[in-house]
Write a protein that holds these residues in place. Structure first.
Motif, PDB file in Angstrom:
ATOM      1  N   ALA A 127      35.701  44.406  36.466  1.00 29.27           N
ATOM      2  CA  ALA A 127      36.948  43.680  36.137  1.00 29.27           C
ATOM      3  C   ALA A 127      36.729  42.191  36.344  1.00 29.27           C
ATOM      4  CB  ALA A 127      38.096  44.185  37.002  1.00 29.27           C
ATOM      5  N   GLU A 128      35.997  41.857  37.401  1.00 22.03           N
ATOM      6  CA  GLU A 128      35.708  40.443  37.662  1.00 22.03           C
ATOM      7  C   GLU A 128      34.818  39.860  36.574  1.00 22.03           C
ATOM      8  OE1 GLU A 128      34.204  40.243  41.698  1.00 22.03           O
ATOM      9  OE2 GLU A 128      35.891  41.471  42.379  1.00 22.03           O
ATOM     10  N   ILE A 129      33.839  40.652  36.171  1.00 21.27           N
ATOM     11  CA  ILE A 129      32.913  40.180  35.126  1.00 21.27           C
ATOM     12  C   ILE A 129      33.667  39.982  33.803  1.00 21.27           C
ATOM     13  CG2 ILE A 129      30.877  40.816  33.756  1.00 21.27           C
ATOM     14  CD1 ILE A 129      29.911  42.385  36.273  1.00 21.27           C
ATOM     15  N   LEU A 130      34.492  40.965  33.465  1.00 19.96           N
ATOM     16  CA  LEU A 130      35.254  40.850  32.211  1.00 19.96           C
ATOM     17  C   LEU A 130      36.201  39.650  32.255  1.00 19.96           C
ATOM     18  CD1 LEU A 130      36.011  44.628  31.550  1.00 19.96           C
ATOM     19  CD2 LEU A 130      34.682  43.114  30.061  1.00 19.96           C
ATOM     20  N   ALA A 131      36.827  39.449  33.400  1.00 18.82           N
ATOM     21  CA  ALA A 131      37.754  38.318  33.527  1.00 18.82           C
ATOM     22  C   ALA A 131      37.006  36.997  33.354  1.00 18.82           C
ATOM     23  CB  ALA A 131      38.459  38.364  34.874  1.00 18.82           C
ATOM     24  N   LYS A 132      35.803  36.934  33.933  1.00 17.33           N
ATOM     25  CA  LYS A 132      35.006  35.690  33.792  1.00 17.33           C
ATOM     26  C   LYS A 132      34.728  35.395  32.325  1.00 17.33           C
ATOM     27  CE  LYS A 132      32.684  34.530  37.995  1.00 17.33           C
ATOM     28  NZ  LYS A 132      32.718  35.748  38.876  1.00 17.33           N
TER      29      LYS A 132
ATOM     30  N   ILE B 283      49.494  37.291  34.556  1.00 15.82           N
ATOM     31  CA  ILE B 283      49.196  36.432  35.706  1.00 15.82           C
ATOM     32  C   ILE B 283      48.558  35.125  35.220  1.00 15.82           C
ATOM     33  CG2 ILE B 283      48.971  38.375  37.298  1.00 15.82           C
ATOM     34  CD1 ILE B 283      45.929  38.135  37.072  1.00 15.82           C
ATOM     35  N   SER B 284      48.520  34.141  36.127  1.00 13.92           N
ATOM     36  CA  SER B 284      47.968  32.840  35.728  1.00 13.92           C
ATOM     37  C   SER B 284      46.683  32.494  36.473  1.00 13.92           C
ATOM     38  CB  SER B 284      49.007  31.741  35.969  1.00 13.92           C
ATOM     39  OG  SER B 284      49.446  31.786  37.308  1.00 13.92           O
ATOM     40  N   ASP B 285      46.403  33.237  37.567  1.00 12.59           N
ATOM     41  CA  ASP B 285      45.181  33.002  38.337  1.00 12.59           C
ATOM     42  C   ASP B 285      44.556  34.338  38.677  1.00 12.59           C
ATOM     43  OD1 ASP B 285      45.226  30.005  39.022  1.00 12.59           O
ATOM     44  OD2 ASP B 285      47.278  30.697  39.407  1.00 12.59           O
ATOM     45  N   PHE B 286      43.244  34.408  38.596  1.00 11.64           N
ATOM     46  CA  PHE B 286      42.574  35.698  38.812  1.00 11.64           C
ATOM     47  C   PHE B 286      42.946  36.324  40.149  1.00 11.64           C
ATOM     48  CE2 PHE B 286      39.206  38.500  40.199  1.00 11.64           C
ATOM     49  CZ  PHE B 286      39.195  39.403  39.127  1.00 11.64           C
ATOM     50  N   GLU B 287      43.049  35.494  41.192  1.00 18.79           N
ATOM     51  CA  GLU B 287      43.326  36.017  42.546  1.00 18.79           C
ATOM     52  C   GLU B 287      44.586  36.882  42.608  1.00 18.79           C
ATOM     53  OE1 GLU B 287      41.074  35.607  45.039  1.00 18.79           O
ATOM     54  OE2 GLU B 287      39.934  34.738  43.370  1.00 18.79           O
ATOM     55  N   GLN B 288      45.542  36.624  41.715  1.00 23.66           N
ATOM     56  CA  GLN B 288      46.794  37.409  41.722  1.00 23.66           C
ATOM     57  C   GLN B 288      46.545  38.902  41.483  1.00 23.66           C
ATOM     58  OE1 GLN B 288      48.727  34.619  38.771  1.00 23.66           O
ATOM     59  NE2 GLN B 288      50.566  35.283  39.855  1.00 23.66           N
ATOM     60  N   ILE B 289      45.411  39.214  40.896  1.00 24.82           N
ATOM     61  CA  ILE B 289      45.096  40.606  40.566  1.00 24.82           C
ATOM     62  C   ILE B 289      45.089  41.464  41.841  1.00 24.82           C
ATOM     63  CG2 ILE B 289      42.550  40.647  40.736  1.00 24.82           C
ATOM     64  CD1 ILE B 289      42.430  41.969  38.014  1.00 24.82           C
ATOM     65  N   TYR B 290      44.618  40.868  42.948  1.00 20.94           N
ATOM     66  CA  TYR B 290      44.477  41.638  44.195  1.00 20.94           C
ATOM     67  C   TYR B 290      45.816  41.966  44.840  1.00 20.94           C
ATOM     68  CZ  TYR B 290      39.686  40.140  43.517  1.00 20.94           C
ATOM     69  OH  TYR B 290      38.449  39.909  42.970  1.00 20.94           O
ATOM     70  N   ALA B 291      46.861  41.250  44.453  1.00 21.86           N
ATOM     71  CA  ALA B 291      48.186  41.550  44.995  1.00 21.86           C
ATOM     72  C   ALA B 291      48.871  42.668  44.200  1.00 21.86           C
ATOM     73  CB  ALA B 291      49.049  40.296  44.974  1.00 21.86           C
ATOM     74  N   LEU B 292      48.298  42.984  43.029  1.00 21.74           N
ATOM     75  CA  LEU B 292      48.921  43.976  42.147  1.00 21.74           C
ATOM     76  C   LEU B 292      48.106  45.263  42.052  1.00 21.74           C
ATOM     77  CD1 LEU B 292      49.699  41.479  39.234  1.00 21.74           C
ATOM     78  CD2 LEU B 292      51.367  42.369  40.877  1.00 21.74           C
ATOM     79  N   ALA B 293      46.770  45.110  42.167  1.00 20.20           N
ATOM     80  CA  ALA B 293      45.875  46.257  41.973  1.00 20.20           C
ATOM     81  C   ALA B 293      44.993  46.453  43.188  1.00 20.20           C
ATOM     82  CB  ALA B 293      45.000  46.014  40.749  1.00 20.20           C
ATOM     83  N   GLU B 294      44.558  47.710  43.417  1.00 20.58           N
ATOM     84  CA  GLU B 294      43.580  47.926  44.482  1.00 20.58           C
ATOM     85  C   GLU B 294      42.311  48.517  43.894  1.00 20.58           C
ATOM     86  OE1 GLU B 294      45.973  50.039  47.260  1.00 20.58           O
ATOM     87  OE2 GLU B 294      45.775  51.937  46.200  1.00 20.58           O
TER      88      GLU B 294
END
Ligand code: AMP
Ligand code: MG
Length: 342
Positions: free
Chosen positions: A85-90, A68-79
């Motif tokens: 996960a947010e902390i690690l992504a940051k 993915i290219s933007d963090f927000e896309q994660i919510y369309a793929l994962a629940e």
């Protein structure tokens, strides 16, 4: 016909549009990331994903990583995306960290190898990010090599494996890291390291505390792993790879003895060396730092193979930092053949 797009000088918007169009049409595009080259397709299109598996000869139960290219896309793929996960992504995205999370229904089972979880990462490479953004799709991409072969770190390696079999190859020059991403399972607590990779475990632990390590990471092959990819032989050149492990000085002495033994028996021997010179038939110097070894390892396996050696001897390295990923890949390439230098 395969279109090879030269983008070694950096991202070219017009050319990215051409490649993004192929992704939208369900075709396969190989592209560089900071780890290795990926073989990409629309992650939400089962037929496109199936063509990745057939092009690679990849077993259907070996799941793919979605880019993915933007963090927000994660919510369309994962629940149930946990705070960690947010902390690690940051801290680490874009970068060589893949997170395994519970999958959403819209992610086809083909993409996840039949699992209820999904693996996601954001690559730190402008070509990869531009391609994802331009196609406006999540891109499933395993390493762009024929299944079982060493991962590609140059477009030339992708050409060797896939020319004439896929739509497009984007040449972005040599990849920076050279080993694949670190795979971390966040569906259990503490998180579980499934595959060591470009982001050292120690760095993850600094941020979220203790991480469990799957036994397959260091040890032998497992029968039924949580990451089914673990059970397959990987990264193997045609030559037989042998790792020599032990104290540094002893390893170098033992390597020299082995080189001589093989030569006396008329066996063509290649060496993957870390700084030392060996009088082998072929010697590929990886460099001395962990970063250099990781970056050059897969290329060395492919090149020594091309030079027609029968055996490749490799020096073992310490299993910390990037060394954990290096040894994990070397052991698989060697089919777990290890000689202890005592
Ligand atoms: P590759 O893209 O060839 O580097 O391989 C991707 C690897 O990521 C797989 O072989 C698995 O080890 C891991 N992986 C991908 N998806 C999952 C998942 N849903 N659960 C666990 N591991 C995964
Ligand atoms: Mg792979």
């Amino acid at each position: 016909m395969t279109i090879v797009i030269n983008m070694r000088e950096g991202v070219d918007r017009r050319k990215i549009k051409v490649a993004a169009r192929f992704i939208e049409e369900g075709k396969l595009v190989a592209f560089p990331t900071e780890t290795v080259y990926g073989l990409g397709a629309n992650a939400l299109d089962r037929n496109a994903v199936l063509s990745i598996f057939s092009a690679k000869g990849r077993p259907a139960d070996n799941p793919l990583i979605i880019h993915i290219s933007d963090f927000e896309q994660i919510y369309a793929l994962a629940e149930d995306v946990p705070k960690e996960a947010e902390i690690l992504a940051k801290h680490f995205w874009p970068g060589p960290l893949t997170m395994v999370l519970p999958k959403r229904e819209n992610v086809p089972k083909e993409t996840t190898g039949g699992l209820e979880s999904v693996a996601i990462r954001m690559p730190a490479h402008e070509i990869a990010l531009s391609l994802i953004r331009e196609s406006r799709l999540p891109i499933a991409a395993p390493s762009a090599n024929i299944s079982g072969k060493p991962s590609p770190t140059l477009a030339e390696h992708v050409v060797d494996d896939f020319y004439g079999k896929i739509e497009c190859i984007i040449d972005g020059g040599e990849t920076k890291i050279g080993v694949e991403s670190t795979v971390l399972d966040l569906t259990t607590w503490p998180p579980l390291l499934l595959r060591p990779g470009g982001l050292p475990l120690e760095k993850i632990e600094e941020v979220i505390g203790e991480v469990q390590i799957h036994p397959a990471v260091r040890g032998k092959e497992v029968d039924l792993a949580k990451a089914p990819g673990m059970k397959y032989k990987h990264y193997s050149p045609n030559a037989e790879v042998i790792i020599v492990e032990g104290k540094k000085e002893r390893v170098k002495e033992r390597m020299k003895e082995l080189v001589n033994e093989f030569k006396e028996r008329g066996i063509k021997v290649g060496v993957m060396a870390t700084g030392e010179f060996y009088e082998a038939d072929e010697c590929f110097n990886l460099g001395e730092s962990e970063e250099e070894i990781a970056k050059n390892m897969f290329r060395a396996l492919r090149e020594l193979d091309k030079r027609g050696v029968d055996v490749i001897l490799a020096e073992g390295v310490e299993e910390r930092g990037l060394g954990l990923a290096i040894m994990n890949r070397l052991r698989k390439a060697a089919g777990y053949r290890v000689i202890k230098a005592e």
